[in-house]
Design an enzyme around this catalytic site. Structure first.
Site, PDB file in Angstrom:
ATOM      1  N   HIS A  19       9.742  -9.359   5.468  1.00 32.30           N
ATOM      2  CA  HIS A  19       9.448  -7.942   5.232  1.00 32.30           C
ATOM      3  C   HIS A  19      10.433  -7.080   6.029  1.00 32.30           C
ATOM      4  O   HIS A  19      10.845  -7.450   7.133  1.00 32.30           O
ATOM      5  CB  HIS A  19       8.014  -7.636   5.679  1.00 32.30           C
ATOM      6  CG  HIS A  19       7.476  -6.352   5.137  1.00 32.30           C
ATOM      7  ND1 HIS A  19       7.773  -5.124   5.703  1.00 32.30           N
ATOM      8  CD2 HIS A  19       6.680  -6.094   4.076  1.00 32.30           C
ATOM      9  CE1 HIS A  19       7.174  -4.170   5.013  1.00 32.30           C
ATOM     10  NE2 HIS A  19       6.497  -4.731   4.024  1.00 32.30           N
TER      11      HIS A  19
ATOM     12  N   ASP B  98       0.839  -1.198   0.000  1.00 35.65           N
ATOM     13  CA  ASP B  98       0.000   0.000   0.000  1.00 35.65           C
ATOM     14  C   ASP B  98       0.874   1.247   0.000  1.00 35.65           C
ATOM     15  O   ASP B  98       1.956   1.234   0.593  1.00 35.65           O
ATOM     16  CB  ASP B  98      -0.832   0.017   1.290  1.00 35.65           C
ATOM     17  CG  ASP B  98      -2.322  -0.022   1.029  1.00 35.65           C
ATOM     18  OD1 ASP B  98      -2.713  -0.445  -0.066  1.00 35.65           O
ATOM     19  OD2 ASP B  98      -3.085   0.369   1.926  1.00 35.65           O
TER      20      ASP B  98
ATOM     21  N   PHE C  15       7.732   1.812  -0.864  1.00 33.30           N
ATOM     22  CA  PHE C  15       8.674   2.044   0.242  1.00 33.30           C
ATOM     23  C   PHE C  15       9.293   3.444   0.237  1.00 33.30           C
ATOM     24  O   PHE C  15      10.015   3.816   1.158  1.00 33.30           O
ATOM     25  CB  PHE C  15       9.799   0.992   0.263  1.00 33.30           C
ATOM     26  CG  PHE C  15       9.332  -0.398   0.539  1.00 33.30           C
ATOM     27  CD1 PHE C  15       8.938  -0.783   1.814  1.00 33.30           C
ATOM     28  CD2 PHE C  15       9.248  -1.347  -0.477  1.00 33.30           C
ATOM     29  CE1 PHE C  15       8.496  -2.065   2.079  1.00 33.30           C
ATOM     30  CE2 PHE C  15       8.802  -2.638  -0.231  1.00 33.30           C
ATOM     31  CZ  PHE C  15       8.427  -3.001   1.058  1.00 33.30           C
TER      32      PHE C  15
ATOM     33  N   TYR D 267       2.010   4.873   1.449  1.00 33.11           N
ATOM     34  CA  TYR D 267       1.903   5.515   2.758  1.00 33.11           C
ATOM     35  C   TYR D 267       0.694   6.442   2.754  1.00 33.11           C
ATOM     36  O   TYR D 267       0.379   7.061   1.744  1.00 33.11           O
ATOM     37  CB  TYR D 267       3.166   6.320   3.065  1.00 33.11           C
ATOM     38  CG  TYR D 267       4.418   5.477   3.156  1.00 33.11           C
ATOM     39  CD1 TYR D 267       4.563   4.515   4.157  1.00 33.11           C
ATOM     40  CD2 TYR D 267       5.461   5.655   2.265  1.00 33.11           C
ATOM     41  CE1 TYR D 267       5.712   3.742   4.248  1.00 33.11           C
ATOM     42  CE2 TYR D 267       6.629   4.894   2.348  1.00 33.11           C
ATOM     43  CZ  TYR D 267       6.747   3.937   3.347  1.00 33.11           C
ATOM     44  OH  TYR D 267       7.889   3.175   3.427  1.00 33.11           O
TER      45      TYR D 267
END
Length: 222
Positions: free
Chosen positions: A188, A66, A79, A68
Site C-alpha cells: 500500500h 474507503d 486516493f 476520505y
C-alpha cells in the site's frame, strides 16, 4: 441517492446488481444515514468513477478501500481529493512513485479526474462514509457491489491492468482472470508500509502493456 445516476455504458451491465435485495437495503441505509449524519462524498459524486470512466473505455483499474472522511476531501475516485485540498500521505507517495517511474512533476492538485478521463477506473471498495468516522459504511452492501463490478470487468473486458496495492486490494485478485488481464500487486502507498510501495513501477508497466496491445498509453502527469 434514489437511483444511481451513472454513465449510460454501465447501466445495462449493472442492472442486475441494482435490482438485488442487498442493493435496495444499501439504498435504504443511506437514506436513513443521511437524515442524521453528513455523508462523503456528496450524493452527486458517489459514482464519479463510473461517470468519468465508461465501462467500454477502461484500461486500468486501481482499487482503494474507503473514501476520505474529512470535509471536502472525497470526490468519488479512490486516493483522490478535490482541488485545493491538502494531499493525503498515501497520495503524496503515489505521486512520488509516478515521478520516479515516469518523470512527472508532483502536481499541485490531488484530483485524479485527469486519470479517470483517460480510462483509469478509480474504484473504492466502499463508496460512501460517515463524516469523520473511518470505515463507518463498511459491511453495508458496498463491498458486494464493488466485488461484482470487479468481476464484471474481468469477465466482460479484455487486457485491463489491475493495480492492487496493499493486502485488502490484493485479496481482490481472486475475482480477476489473470490469463486475460495484467494484475500488478504492491504494498500500500501509505507511509505505514514504510516505503515498500516505492519501486513497484506500476505506471510504466501499465503503459508498456497497453503499448504492446496497440492501445494509447496513460499520461500519468497531471
Amino acid at each position: 441517492m434514489i437511483d444511481p445516476e451513472i454513465h449510460e455504458s454501465w447501466k445495462k451491465p449493472l442492472r442486475a446488481e441494482f435490482n438485488q435485495d442487498y442493493f435496495q437495503n444499501l439504498k435504504s441505509f443511506l437514506v436513513e444515514e443521511k437524515k442524521n449524519n453528513i455523508i462523503y462524498p456528496p450524493g452527486k459524486l458517489i459514482f464519479s468513477a463510473f461517470n468519468f470512466t465508461p465501462f467500454d473505455k477502461i484500461k486500468v483499474v486501481i482499487i482503494g478501500q474507503d473514501p476520505y472522511h474529512g470535509p471536502g476531501q472525497a470526490n468519488g475516485f479512490c486516493f483522490s481529493v478535490n482541488d485545493g485540498v491538502r494531499l493525503p500521505p498515501s497520495l503524496v507517495n503515489i505521486f512520488k512513485e509516478v515521478k520516479e517511474d515516469c518523470g512527472c512533476e508532483i502536481p499541485f492538485t490531488g484530483n485524479l479526474e485527469g486519470w479517470a478521463k483517460q480510462g483509469v477506473f478509480l474504484l473504492n471498495a466502499t463508496l460512501t462514509v460517515r463524516a469523520n468516522t473511518a470505515g463507518s459504511h463498511q459491511n453495508k452492501g458496498w463491498e458486494q457491489f464493488t466485488d461484482a463490478v470487479i468481476k464484471l470487468i474481468s469477465d466482460e473486458r479484455e487486457h485491463v491492468v489491475f493495480m492492487l496495492w496493499g493486502n485488502y486490494a490484493r485479496a481482490k485478485a481472486q475475482l480477476i482472470d489473470g490469463s486475460k488481464h495484467l494484475i500488478l500487486e504492491a504494498a500500500h502507498p501509505s507511509p505505514l508500509a514504510r516505503g515498500a510501495f516505492f519501486g513497484s513501477k506500476h505506471f510504466s508497466k501499465a503503459n508498456a502493456y497497453l503499448k504492446d496491445l496497440g492501445k494509447e498509453e496513460i499520461d500519468w502527469c497531471l
